[in-house]
Scaffold this motif. Structure first.
Motif, short mmCIF file in Angstrom:
data_model
loop_
_atom_site.label_atom_id
_atom_site.label_comp_id
_atom_site.label_asym_id
_atom_site.label_seq_id
_atom_site.Cartn_x
_atom_site.Cartn_y
_atom_site.Cartn_z
N VAL A 1 0.86 -1.18 0.00
CA VAL A 1 0.00 0.00 0.00
C VAL A 1 0.89 1.23 0.00
CG1 VAL A 1 -1.81 1.29 1.18
CG2 VAL A 1 -1.77 -1.22 1.30
N TRP A 2 0.64 2.13 -0.94
CA TRP A 2 1.40 3.39 -0.98
C TRP A 2 0.47 4.54 -1.32
CZ3 TRP A 2 5.10 5.82 0.98
CH2 TRP A 2 5.68 6.93 0.39
N GLU A 3 0.39 5.51 -0.45
CA GLU A 3 -0.45 6.69 -0.66
C GLU A 3 -1.92 6.34 -0.89
OE1 GLU A 3 0.84 10.33 -0.71
OE2 GLU A 3 1.63 8.87 0.71
N GLY A 4 -2.42 5.40 -0.08
CA GLY A 4 -3.82 5.03 -0.17
C GLY A 4 -4.17 4.13 -1.33
N GLN A 5 -3.17 3.71 -2.10
CA GLN A 5 -3.39 2.85 -3.27
C GLN A 5 -2.90 1.44 -2.95
OE1 GLN A 5 -4.52 3.85 -6.50
NE2 GLN A 5 -4.46 1.73 -7.17
N ASN A 6 -3.74 0.46 -3.17
CA ASN A 6 -3.38 -0.94 -2.94
C ASN A 6 -2.86 -1.57 -4.22
OD1 ASN A 6 -4.33 -0.80 -0.26
ND2 ASN A 6 -6.42 -1.24 -0.95
N PHE A 7 -1.73 -2.27 -4.12
CA PHE A 7 -1.18 -3.03 -5.24
C PHE A 7 -1.10 -4.48 -4.81
CE2 PHE A 7 0.36 1.28 -5.74
CZ PHE A 7 0.16 1.53 -7.09
N SER A 8 -1.75 -5.35 -5.55
CA SER A 8 -1.90 -6.74 -5.15
C SER A 8 -0.72 -7.59 -5.58
CB SER A 8 -3.19 -7.33 -5.75
OG SER A 8 -4.31 -6.59 -5.34
N ALA A 9 -0.44 -8.62 -4.81
CA ALA A 9 0.59 -9.58 -5.17
C ALA A 9 0.27 -10.21 -6.52
CB ALA A 9 0.69 -10.66 -4.10
N GLY A 10 1.32 -10.36 -7.34
CA GLY A 10 1.15 -10.98 -8.64
C GLY A 10 1.01 -10.02 -9.80
N VAL A 11 0.88 -8.71 -9.53
CA VAL A 11 0.76 -7.74 -10.62
C VAL A 11 2.13 -7.11 -10.89
CG1 VAL A 11 -1.63 -7.26 -10.01
CG2 VAL A 11 0.19 -5.79 -9.12
N ASP A 12 2.26 -6.56 -12.10
CA ASP A 12 3.49 -5.86 -12.48
C ASP A 12 3.41 -4.40 -12.06
OD1 ASP A 12 4.56 -8.08 -13.65
OD2 ASP A 12 3.84 -7.60 -15.66
N VAL A 13 4.50 -3.88 -11.51
CA VAL A 13 4.55 -2.47 -11.13
C VAL A 13 5.85 -1.86 -11.64
CG1 VAL A 13 3.12 -2.73 -9.06
CG2 VAL A 13 5.60 -3.01 -8.89
N GLY A 14 5.84 -0.56 -11.79
CA GLY A 14 7.03 0.20 -12.09
C GLY A 14 7.31 1.14 -10.93
N ILE A 15 8.58 1.32 -10.60
CA ILE A 15 8.97 2.15 -9.47
C ILE A 15 10.00 3.17 -9.94
CG2 ILE A 15 10.02 2.20 -7.18
CD1 ILE A 15 8.79 -1.10 -8.36
N ASP A 16 9.78 4.43 -9.59
CA ASP A 16 10.76 5.50 -9.82
C ASP A 16 10.87 6.32 -8.54
OD1 ASP A 16 11.42 5.33 -12.77
OD2 ASP A 16 9.24 5.53 -12.87
N TRP A 17 12.10 6.64 -8.14
CA TRP A 17 12.27 7.49 -6.97
C TRP A 17 13.49 8.37 -7.15
CZ3 TRP A 17 16.48 7.66 -3.66
CH2 TRP A 17 17.40 6.62 -3.79
N LYS A 18 13.48 9.50 -6.46
CA LYS A 18 14.60 10.42 -6.53
C LYS A 18 14.67 11.24 -5.25
CE LYS A 18 12.45 14.62 -8.32
NZ LYS A 18 12.51 15.70 -9.32
N ILE A 19 15.84 11.77 -4.98
CA ILE A 19 16.00 12.78 -3.95
C ILE A 19 17.05 13.77 -4.43
CG2 ILE A 19 17.59 11.27 -2.68
CD1 ILE A 19 16.76 12.88 -0.16
N ASP A 20 16.68 15.04 -4.47
CA ASP A 20 17.58 16.13 -4.84
C ASP A 20 17.90 16.94 -3.59
OD1 ASP A 20 17.53 15.42 -7.51
OD2 ASP A 20 15.83 16.73 -7.96
N THR A 21 19.17 17.25 -3.41
CA THR A 21 19.60 18.01 -2.24
C THR A 21 20.44 19.19 -2.68
OG1 THR A 21 19.62 16.02 -0.87
CG2 THR A 21 20.82 17.92 -0.04
N LEU A 22 20.13 20.37 -2.16
CA LEU A 22 20.90 21.59 -2.39
C LEU A 22 21.32 22.14 -1.04
CD1 LEU A 22 21.98 24.02 -4.04
CD2 LEU A 22 19.68 25.01 -3.86
N ILE A 23 22.63 22.39 -0.87
CA ILE A 23 23.18 22.91 0.39
C ILE A 23 23.98 24.16 0.10
CG2 ILE A 23 24.55 22.38 2.43
CD1 ILE A 23 24.27 19.39 1.65
N ILE A 24 23.74 25.22 0.86
CA ILE A 24 24.51 26.46 0.75
C ILE A 24 24.98 26.85 2.15
CG2 ILE A 24 24.50 28.88 0.07
CD1 ILE A 24 22.32 28.25 -1.92
N ASP A 25 26.30 27.00 2.33
CA ASP A 25 26.87 27.28 3.64
C ASP A 25 27.79 28.49 3.61
OD1 ASP A 25 25.75 25.11 5.08
OD2 ASP A 25 27.23 23.76 4.19
N ALA A 26 27.88 29.15 4.74
CA ALA A 26 28.91 30.15 4.98
C ALA A 26 29.90 29.54 5.97
CB ALA A 26 28.31 31.43 5.55
#
Length: 282
Positions: A113-138
């Motif tokens: 279950v992800w975000e209120g959506q159920n995905f049943s065993a035996g079905v095909d799924v595609g997954i994409d994920w990312k994380i972008d980070t920007l850091i600015i320091d003195a």
């Protein structure tokens, strides 16, 4: 085992930062210390773990490990680090990192279950994920010689995370499966958030040097809460006064939770691996 390796690396970097340099060599100094600008441009060959958690309404939290979805633990991402000396004591630094991966045609072995959506065993799924980070320091230079620099400081960072699961799902727990584009979960931070950082640099001579960085980024604002921690140890070789090579090892831990309407979502990530970059002093 990875936790023990992480602790040893952090301890080694902290020891280097605290002990400071041995006697300086008799030269005009290293390009890293003598030029106004220094840029790292390269990649991060990493082994990562990602666990996500979603809660909607009165239902319990649903936790998903991307290992269970067939997402590759090892992958490559790009990275840029830059600093500019604005005075004898002060410099500004900026870092940009991207972590992303995906997989399509993965056969689920169990219901998720992800975000209120159920995905049943035996079905095909595609997954994409990312994380972008920007850091600015003195950064403020606590100590500097012609071959050593110790700097401490802090600044602002922003984190943008996203996980997409798409495929055949059972909508709202119903009996009829419907093919769809899947659900999208995205937590983004576009406001200034605090971080702390300490960096130590030591040049053995004009060609060879080493650098260590420890960082701690803590965020808690409005609907977001979490942390970003990292440690990075580099060895560097100057081909010329302008161009160089860098090889290192980096550890990153990110834990971000977002409160959303009638629930929450959480991203718990850790990465470790080799970094390699070209360096440019100008």
């Amino acid at each position: 085992m990875s936790g023990l390796i992480n602790q040893k690396m952090v301890a080694a970097i902290a020891t280097m930062l605290c002990l400071g340099p041995p006697a300086a060599f008799a030269t005009e100094g290293h390009s890293y210390l003598q030029t106004k600008n220094f840029l790292y441009a390269g990649g991060f060959w990493q082994d990562g773990e990602l666990t996500v958690e979603s809660r909607r309404g009165d239902t319990g939290s649903a936790t998903i490990k991307l290992d269970d979805l067939g997402v590759n633990r090892e992958y490559t991402s790009w990275m840029f680090d830059y600093h500019r000396h604005v005075s004898n004591r002060w410099k500004i630094s900026a870092s940009i990192y991207r972590y992303s991966d995906g997989r399509s045609g993965q056969l689920l072995k169990e219901d998720i279950v992800w975000e209120g959506q159920n995905f049943s065993a035996g079905v095909d799924v595609g997954i994409d994920w990312k994380i972008d980070t920007l850091i600015i320091d003195a950064m403020y230079t606590v100590k500097r010689t012609n071959n050593f620099e110790l700097a401490v400081g802090g600044g602002l960072h922003a984190v943008d995370t996203e996980l997409v699961i798409r495929g055949q799902g059972v909508i709202n727990g119903g009996d009829n499966a419907a093919q769809g584009s899947g659900e999208t979960a995205k937590g983004s931070l576009v406001v200034p958030l605090p971080n702390l950082r300490v960096t130590g640099f030591y040049a053995f001579n004009e060609k060879w040097s080493t650098q260590a960085t420890l960082g701690w980024l803590s965020l808690s604002i409005d609907e977001f809460d979490g942390s970003f921690k990292y440690a990075h140890l580099r060895g560097q070789y100057q081909i010329s006064d302008t161009l160089g090579l860098s090889l290192g090892y980096q550890l990153v831990e990110i834990d971000v939770e977002e409160q959303i309407r009638l629930g929450s979502r959480r991203f718990d990530m850790s990465f470790q691996g080799v970094t390699a970059a070209l360096t440019f002093a100008f």
